[in-house]
Design a protein around this motif. Structure first.
Motif, mmCIF file in Angstrom:
data_model
loop_
_atom_site.group_PDB
_atom_site.id
_atom_site.type_symbol
_atom_site.label_atom_id
_atom_site.label_comp_id
_atom_site.label_asym_id
_atom_site.label_seq_id
_atom_site.Cartn_x
_atom_site.Cartn_y
_atom_site.Cartn_z
ATOM 1 N N GLU A 181 0.853 0.630 10.936
ATOM 2 C CA GLU A 181 2.239 0.347 10.442
ATOM 3 C C GLU A 181 3.353 0.022 11.516
ATOM 4 O O GLU A 181 3.433 1.090 12.208
ATOM 5 N N GLU A 182 4.097 -0.885 11.323
ATOM 6 C CA GLU A 182 4.897 -1.072 12.210
ATOM 7 C C GLU A 182 6.378 -0.342 11.972
ATOM 8 O O GLU A 182 6.751 -0.392 10.691
ATOM 9 N N THR A 183 6.977 0.026 12.876
ATOM 10 C CA THR A 183 8.410 0.918 12.593
ATOM 11 C C THR A 183 9.270 0.341 13.754
ATOM 12 O O THR A 183 9.161 -0.087 14.660
ATOM 13 N N GLU A 184 10.429 0.295 13.187
ATOM 14 C CA GLU A 184 11.548 -0.291 13.705
ATOM 15 C C GLU A 184 12.374 0.975 14.454
ATOM 16 O O GLU A 184 12.539 1.875 14.259
#
Length: 86
Positions: free
Chosen positions: A83-86
């Protein structure tokens, strides 16, 4: 000459996956992909492996704690998605 158009399966989406070997044994990871071909890696205890899989494919995890037996676990790639996180 007749042209035949085959439908593209929209369920085959490439995703970035991660797997960590939680055991004390060396494991072998295998996966057959229709897009990228065949994937196979050796993963040592505690080691992570990043790979590109397909959302509808299964990762096969082979391990052996006993020299006379090999265990197989199949894990759906969509559960290993990074999952991509910012």
């Amino acid at each position: 000459m007749q042209t035949v158009n085959l439908p593209v399966e929209s369920t085959k989406t490439e995703i970035l996956c991660s797997y960590k070997n939680p055991t004390k044994q060396v494991q072998v990871l295998r996966m057959e992909s229709t897009v990228r071909g065949y994937f196979e890696r050796v993963v040592f205890p505690g080691e992570y492996c990043l790979f590109v899989g397909e959302s509808n494919a299964d990762l096969e995890v082979y391990s052996s704690g006993d020299p006379t037996r090999i265990e197989l676990e199949k894990i759906p790639c969509d559960t290993l998605k990074v999952e991509e996180t910012e």
